[in-house]
Motif scaffolding. Structure first.
Motif: not given
Length: 538
Positions: A304-306, A383-395
């Motif tokens: 999982a990328i961090t 355990v390496a959770l992604v915040p919602p804003q990071a999901l939007r940026s990745a999308a």
């Protein structure tokens, strides 16, 4: 427990038990006692008072029967255990043997002959009461005593362990009990200074025991619980960070094993084709299954990328997009993803290098809510959770690496979705207009057929043949007299598109507001119906 002495006390009368030079340093409730490694029979939940001379345990259920005290002068060593998972924090006290002249006072053991029975003596000991007390040298040999233990444990069930242990160490170091009982000199002052610096009790010393009840007691308990929860949270976060650091190593190790296993299987297949099956034997199937299932159990096919694994934010979001694409469209050799089985561009390549895949070939959902994607993705990452804003940026990077192209869309209500080209604004609007046009055309054809049947019926009447008169409902065009038909409801459109009603409602609202090609009728008897807006075609 043989060095504990029974006391007859309660939380409200603890002040009467203190020596004239003894002062309360701290107190903590919800504590249980251990005799060595075993829990005691009755001292399972009570309040422990730390004084300058002793530890006083006041039992919650039966304080006058099972309360006891321990002289701090018998403590040789103290040890602190922070607890783990369901194991509560504990303080272990290693005890010295008492002086030879002192009487043993082990709780719940047979009393020494000639000594009055205590209230804590069990039934077996009480049975000896009726017999004549023999001398010390004539103790019956048939009664065996359990071996004494040289340690006791204080188990903290509701926190407060760290603050209590720090005060205990300071009190043991000050050795107030060793000072002359007739003077309250330097050692007493040092003990009072320890208490004042810790902020646990006031200068009076004795009045601290009375703070077990009332407003001060409530505030003290709330503050102690808050400190304990804060300490537990810090400890949990440290454990989580350590686990996240190890997760990458675990995945890399599993991938290395899987790569070796694949090479071994390829070598075995080549040997069989060459007619030398013994040259490269197949790996053990059970071991192969275990190795390959380990990657699945870790949640993702790759680490999982961090943020610490990327040079900058742009690279971090691009790698997140690649990982997200694998979740949505699957990867080579794996089952379909959340949106079906598509293609993902190799690292450093764009979607132009991929074969074009239509939505029909995708064979999956073309429209998924961003909230659902976020939950499924974080569950897979562990355990390496992604915040919602990071999901939007990745999308935002998904269209560059996916086939069919996956894009993000946000409706007027604020709801966001990921969609394939089939659910772009133009494609969906064209499909819905065709569906509504088809319904309207079918309705018109039905009206024409009904009109023709009425004209034929009128022609037969002119021949003079007696025909029974037609019923009123048969002479009409049916229940719906509208020339545009009954339209379509949201439920009917959702069923046709195989998409949740909430998302279809947002899509129809988008078509209505952006294109104006559809209109709704909210006044009909069957709820809201959607129709083609013929004014937009003029």
């Amino acid at each position: 427990m043989d060095r504990f002495k029974q006391i007859d006390a309660s939380n409200s009368s603890i002040g009467a038990l203190l020596f004239h030079d003894e002062e309360v340093v701290s107190l903590q409730d919800s504590i249980g006692l251990y005799d060595g490694k075993e829990k005691t029979l009755h001292q399972n939940n009570g309040t422990v008072y730390l004084t300058s001379h002793r530890l006083l345990y006041i039992d919650d259920l039966e304080p006058h029967r099972y309360s006891c005290s321990l002289e701090l002068s018998l403590v040789k060593q103290s040890e602190y255990y922070a607890g783990f998972l369901k194991s509560s924090p504990k303080i272990t006290l290693t005890l010295a043997q008492p002086d030879g002249d002192s009487e043993p006072s082990r709780l719940q053991r047979r009393p020494t002959p000639g000594t009055p029975l205590r209230k804590s003596v069990d039934v077996d000991a009480l049975s000896l009461r009726a017999s004549t007390a023999p001398s010390r040298s004539s103790t019956p040999a048939s009664i065996s005593l359990p071996p004494p233990t040289d340690s006791v444990k204080l188990s903290f069930r509701k926190g407060g362990d760290k603050a209590f242990y720090n005060l205990l160490k300071s009190t043991l170091k000050s050795r107030s009990w060793a000072s002359n009982t007739k003077s309250n000199g330097a050692s007493s002052s040092d003990s009072r200074a320890v208490r004042v610096a810790a902020g646990m009790v006031d200068l009076d010393g004795r009045s601290a025991a009375l703070k077990r009840v009332g407003i001060d007691g409530i505030l003290s308990s709330v503050d102690s619980t808050s400190r304990a929860q804060n300490d537990d949270m810090h400890g949990a976060l440290k454990d989580l960070e350590a686990l996240m650091r190890k997760a990458k190593q675990m995945v890399e190790f599993a991938e290395a094993l899987n790569a070796k296993l694949t090479k071994q299987e390829q070598a075995a297949a080549a040997a069989r084709e060459a007619g030398l099956p013994d040259a490269a034997p197949l790996p053990d199937q059970e071991a192969a299954t275990l190795i390959r299932s380990s990657l699945v159990q870790l949640g993702l096919p790759a680490p999982a990328i961090t943020e610490d694994m990327a040079r900058d934010q742009d690279e971090y979001h691009r790698e997140l997009a690649r990982e997200l694409a694998g979740l949505l469209l699957g990867t080579g050799g794996r089952a379909a993803g959340l949106m079906g089985a598509g293609k993902i561009a190799a690292k450093g390549k764009s979607s132009d290098t991929l074969p074009r895949i239509s939505d029909d070939e995708l064979k999956g959902r073309g429209l998924v809510g961003l909230d659902e994607v976020w939950c499924v993705w974080n569950r897979a990452r562990g355990v390496a959770l992604v915040p919602p804003q990071a999901l939007r940026s990745a999308a935002a990077f998904l269209p560059d690496i996916t086939s069919p192209s996956v894009r993000i869309k946000t409706f007027r209500s604020g709801l966001s979705v990921l969609h394939t080209p089939r659910y772009s604004d133009d494609a969906f609007a064209s499909r819905i207009l065709h569906f509504l046009d088809t319904l309207e055309w079918e309705h018109k054809m039905k009206r024409i057929e009904q009109a023709q049947s009425l004209r034929i019926s009128d022609g037969r009447g002119n021949t003079g043949v007696a025909e029974p008169s037609a019923k009123p409902e048969e002479a009409s065009y049916g229940d719906n007299l509208s020339p545009w038909g009954a339209g379509a409801s949201i439920l009917e459109i959702a069923e046709k598109e195989d998409v949740p009603i909430l998302l279809i409602n947002e899509m129809m609202d988008m078509i209505e507001s952006k294109t104006g090609m559809v209109v709704r009728d909210e006044g009909g008897p069957n709820g809201t119906r959607w129709f083609v807006n013929h004014f937009s075609r003029v």
